[in-house]
Write a protein that holds these residues in place. Structure first.
Motif, PDB file in Angstrom:
ATOM      1  N   VAL A   1       0.856  -1.186   0.000  1.00 17.77           N
ATOM      2  CA  VAL A   1       0.000   0.000   0.000  1.00 17.77           C
ATOM      3  C   VAL A   1       0.893   1.237   0.000  1.00 17.77           C
ATOM      4  O   VAL A   1       1.732   1.399   0.890  1.00 17.77           O
ATOM      5  CB  VAL A   1      -0.927   0.023   1.234  1.00 17.77           C
ATOM      6  N   VAL A   2       0.712   2.093  -1.004  1.00 11.04           N
ATOM      7  CA  VAL A   2       1.543   3.296  -1.133  1.00 11.04           C
ATOM      8  C   VAL A   2       0.639   4.521  -1.071  1.00 11.04           C
ATOM      9  O   VAL A   2      -0.137   4.791  -1.990  1.00 11.04           O
ATOM     10  CB  VAL A   2       2.324   3.295  -2.464  1.00 11.04           C
ATOM     11  N   ASP A   3       0.733   5.277   0.028  1.00 17.01           N
ATOM     12  CA  ASP A   3      -0.111   6.461   0.209  1.00 17.01           C
ATOM     13  C   ASP A   3       0.561   7.360   1.239  1.00 17.01           C
ATOM     14  O   ASP A   3       1.026   6.877   2.277  1.00 17.01           O
ATOM     15  CB  ASP A   3      -1.511   6.047   0.688  1.00 17.01           C
ATOM     16  N   ASP A   4       0.610   8.652   0.951  1.00  9.95           N
ATOM     17  CA  ASP A   4       1.250   9.568   1.894  1.00  9.95           C
ATOM     18  C   ASP A   4       0.346   9.897   3.079  1.00  9.95           C
ATOM     19  O   ASP A   4       0.803  10.472   4.069  1.00  9.95           O
ATOM     20  CB  ASP A   4       1.664  10.863   1.184  1.00  9.95           C
ATOM     21  N   ASP A   5      -0.925   9.507   2.994  1.00  8.85           N
ATOM     22  CA  ASP A   5      -1.873   9.764   4.080  1.00  8.85           C
ATOM     23  C   ASP A   5      -1.915   8.554   5.016  1.00  8.85           C
ATOM     24  O   ASP A   5      -2.332   7.460   4.617  1.00  8.85           O
ATOM     25  CB  ASP A   5      -3.264  10.045   3.507  1.00  8.85           C
ATOM     26  N   ALA A   6      -1.485   8.753   6.258  1.00  8.14           N
ATOM     27  CA  ALA A   6      -1.394   7.649   7.212  1.00  8.14           C
ATOM     28  C   ALA A   6      -2.748   7.006   7.481  1.00  8.14           C
ATOM     29  O   ALA A   6      -2.857   5.779   7.608  1.00  8.14           O
ATOM     30  CB  ALA A   6      -0.777   8.140   8.524  1.00  8.14           C
ATOM     31  N   ALA A   7      -3.808   7.822   7.564  1.00 10.14           N
ATOM     32  CA  ALA A   7      -5.144   7.286   7.840  1.00 10.14           C
ATOM     33  C   ALA A   7      -5.604   6.365   6.708  1.00 10.14           C
ATOM     34  O   ALA A   7      -6.198   5.308   6.949  1.00 10.14           O
ATOM     35  CB  ALA A   7      -6.135   8.431   8.033  1.00 10.14           C
ATOM     36  N   SER A   8      -5.317   6.760   5.459  1.00 10.78           N
ATOM     37  CA  SER A   8      -5.692   5.924   4.311  1.00 10.78           C
ATOM     38  C   SER A   8      -4.920   4.613   4.326  1.00 10.78           C
ATOM     39  O   SER A   8      -5.472   3.545   4.040  1.00 10.78           O
ATOM     40  CB  SER A   8      -5.417   6.672   3.003  1.00 10.78           C
TER      41      SER A   8
ATOM     42  N   GLU B   1       9.957   5.290  -1.329  1.00  8.14           N
ATOM     43  CA  GLU B   1       9.857   4.096  -0.484  1.00  8.14           C
ATOM     44  C   GLU B   1       9.230   2.937  -1.256  1.00  8.14           C
ATOM     45  O   GLU B   1       9.627   1.780  -1.106  1.00  8.14           O
ATOM     46  CB  GLU B   1       9.005   4.393   0.756  1.00  8.14           C
ATOM     47  N   ALA B   2       8.234   3.265  -2.077  1.00 12.17           N
ATOM     48  CA  ALA B   2       7.533   2.233  -2.844  1.00 12.17           C
ATOM     49  C   ALA B   2       8.476   1.525  -3.806  1.00 12.17           C
ATOM     50  O   ALA B   2       8.520   0.289  -3.861  1.00 12.17           O
ATOM     51  CB  ALA B   2       6.370   2.854  -3.608  1.00 12.17           C
ATOM     52  N   LEU B   3       9.244   2.288  -4.571  1.00 12.10           N
ATOM     53  CA  LEU B   3      10.164   1.689  -5.540  1.00 12.10           C
ATOM     54  C   LEU B   3      11.219   0.841  -4.842  1.00 12.10           C
ATOM     55  O   LEU B   3      11.589  -0.236  -5.319  1.00 12.10           O
ATOM     56  CB  LEU B   3      10.825   2.786  -6.375  1.00 12.10           C
ATOM     57  N   SER B   4      11.690   1.317  -3.700  1.00 12.56           N
ATOM     58  CA  SER B   4      12.682   0.566  -2.937  1.00 12.56           C
ATOM     59  C   SER B   4      12.092  -0.757  -2.451  1.00 12.56           C
ATOM     60  O   SER B   4      12.729  -1.813  -2.549  1.00 12.56           O
ATOM     61  CB  SER B   4      13.163   1.401  -1.747  1.00 12.56           C
ATOM     62  N   ALA B   5      10.851  -0.707  -1.933  1.00 12.36           N
ATOM     63  CA  ALA B   5      10.196  -1.915  -1.417  1.00 12.36           C
ATOM     64  C   ALA B   5       9.924  -2.916  -2.531  1.00 12.36           C
ATOM     65  O   ALA B   5      10.097  -4.126  -2.355  1.00 12.36           O
ATOM     66  CB  ALA B   5       8.893  -1.539  -0.716  1.00 12.36           C
ATOM     67  N   ILE B   6       9.504  -2.414  -3.687  1.00 15.39           N
ATOM     68  CA  ILE B   6       9.198  -3.299  -4.818  1.00 15.39           C
ATOM     69  C   ILE B   6      10.455  -3.997  -5.317  1.00 15.39           C
ATOM     70  O   ILE B   6      10.450  -5.199  -5.600  1.00 15.39           O
ATOM     71  CB  ILE B   6       8.529  -2.499  -5.958  1.00 15.39           C
ATOM     72  N   ARG B   7      11.546  -3.251  -5.426  1.00 13.06           N
ATOM     73  CA  ARG B   7      12.791  -3.840  -5.925  1.00 13.06           C
ATOM     74  C   ARG B   7      13.421  -4.781  -4.907  1.00 13.06           C
ATOM     75  O   ARG B   7      14.097  -5.743  -5.278  1.00 13.06           O
ATOM     76  CB  ARG B   7      13.766  -2.724  -6.296  1.00 13.06           C
TER      77      ARG B   7
ATOM     78  N   LEU C   1      -1.588   2.036  -5.209  1.00 14.15           N
ATOM     79  CA  LEU C   1      -0.714   3.199  -5.359  1.00 14.15           C
ATOM     80  C   LEU C   1      -1.508   4.493  -5.468  1.00 14.15           C
ATOM     81  O   LEU C   1      -2.298   4.676  -6.400  1.00 14.15           O
ATOM     82  CB  LEU C   1       0.144   3.004  -6.618  1.00 14.15           C
ATOM     83  N   ASP C   2      -1.293   5.401  -4.505  1.00 14.55           N
ATOM     84  CA  ASP C   2      -1.930   6.719  -4.565  1.00 14.55           C
ATOM     85  C   ASP C   2      -1.252   7.543  -5.655  1.00 14.55           C
ATOM     86  O   ASP C   2      -0.023   7.547  -5.770  1.00 14.55           O
ATOM     87  CB  ASP C   2      -1.796   7.417  -3.209  1.00 14.55           C
ATOM     88  N   LEU C   3      -2.042   8.223  -6.464  1.00 17.37           N
ATOM     89  CA  LEU C   3      -1.464   9.019  -7.546  1.00 17.37           C
ATOM     90  C   LEU C   3      -0.887  10.335  -7.059  1.00 17.37           C
ATOM     91  O   LEU C   3       0.147  10.791  -7.546  1.00 17.37           O
ATOM     92  CB  LEU C   3      -2.529   9.294  -8.621  1.00 17.37           C
ATOM     93  N   GLN C   4      -1.555  10.962  -6.102  1.00 17.97           N
ATOM     94  CA  GLN C   4      -1.154  12.298  -5.664  1.00 17.97           C
ATOM     95  C   GLN C   4      -0.341  12.228  -4.381  1.00 17.97           C
ATOM     96  O   GLN C   4      -0.880  12.118  -3.283  1.00 17.97           O
ATOM     97  CB  GLN C   4      -2.393  13.173  -5.476  1.00 17.97           C
TER      98      GLN C   4
ATOM     99  N   ILE D   1       8.113  11.948  -5.523  1.00 20.37           N
ATOM    100  CA  ILE D   1       7.818  11.018  -6.613  1.00 20.37           C
ATOM    101  C   ILE D   1       6.360  10.588  -6.494  1.00 20.37           C
ATOM    102  O   ILE D   1       5.989   9.871  -5.564  1.00 20.37           O
ATOM    103  CB  ILE D   1       8.742   9.786  -6.553  1.00 20.37           C
ATOM    104  N   ASP D   2       5.517  11.048  -7.415  1.00 24.11           N
ATOM    105  CA  ASP D   2       4.096  10.717  -7.318  1.00 24.11           C
ATOM    106  C   ASP D   2       3.806   9.353  -7.955  1.00 24.11           C
ATOM    107  O   ASP D   2       4.701   8.677  -8.484  1.00 24.11           O
ATOM    108  CB  ASP D   2       3.222  11.808  -7.942  1.00 24.11           C
ATOM    109  N   GLY D   3       2.537   8.956  -7.890  1.00 24.28           N
ATOM    110  CA  GLY D   3       2.152   7.640  -8.379  1.00 24.28           C
ATOM    111  C   GLY D   3       2.432   7.437  -9.857  1.00 24.28           C
ATOM    112  O   GLY D   3       2.839   6.347 -10.281  1.00 24.28           O
TER     113      GLY D   3
END
Length: 224
Positions: A10-17, A40-46, A55-58, A62-64
């Motif tokens: 789960v990739v989102d800058d909003d902690a609640a989401s 963080e997302a790219l690092s975790a995926i690799r 993946l959150d777009l906004q 580095i956005d979605g």
């Protein structure tokens, strides 16, 4: 309905989401990992390839959309469901053009989220099963090339036969690899996308062999 499970990032800058998605996905028996931004997302995926990413777009930095482009550029085949707020449907459509599997809207509809995630995981599961089966078939029927001159000559002859449209007759004692050669010839030929159908001729009676191989007209013999 059963879930296919899997590891979901789960990739989102909003902690609640992130927390809400973690609860929903855990209820589907998914193993959940989280990232707060695109880096963080790219690092975790690799580092540890997940089965699926939400993946959150906004996001700041580095956005979605940039994450999607990076995955595509690096040849990483990962199903991604993008997350977008109302009023940004155009961005979601653009993300799907960049390779996203689907999108969900904020605020989340639990039922819709469940359906989209299940479909993505089931699709990925089927895809991986096909890959495993394909590898098994390739391993089982791969033509093992020996080092002897005679074997190399046989392989070269088989490749020439594969390039032609002629009927090929393979002769040899039982256990010498006739079917392996036959499958390899089929795989090397323009007909490789067509079905390969092995027939055990020993199991057919002499009287029915021609009928089984080439068919027959109704009434040609008793029982036809």
């Amino acid at each position: 309905m059963n879930t296919t499970g899997g590891r979901v990032l789960v990739v989102d800058d909003d902690a609640a989401s992130r927390e809400l998605l973690e609860v929903r996905l855990s209820a589907l028996k998914c193993e959940v990992a989280m990232a707060a931004d695109g880096r963080e997302a790219l690092s975790a995926i690799r580092r540890e390839m997940p089965t699926l990413a939400l993946l959150d777009l906004q996001m700041p930095g580095i956005d979605g959309m940039e994450v999607l482009r990076a995955l595509r550029r690096d040849g990483i085949d990962l199903p991604v469901i993008v997350i977008t707020a109302h009023g940004t449907i155009e961005s979601a459509v653009e993300a799907m053009k960049e390779g996203a599997y689907d999108f969900i809207l904020k605020p989340f509809d639990p039922k819709h989220l469940e359906i989209v995630v299940r479909k993505a995981l089931e699709r990925e599961g089927l895809k991986r099963e096909v890959e495993v089966l394909t590898e098994e078939v390739d391993r089982r029927y791969h033509l093992v090339v020996g080092k002897s001159t005679r074997m190399n000559e046989a392989v070269e002859t088989a490749k020439k036969a594969a390039a032609s449209k002629s009927t090929v007759l393979l002769l040899g004692e039982s256990g010498t690899g006739k079917e392996i050669f036959a499958r390899s010839i089929n795989g090397w030929s323009e007909r490789k996308e067509m079905p390969f159908i092995p027939i055990n001729c020993i199991g057919l009676s002499k009287e029915l062999l021609e009928s089984e191989l080439f068919g027959h007209e109704k009434g040609a013999f008793t029982g036809a």
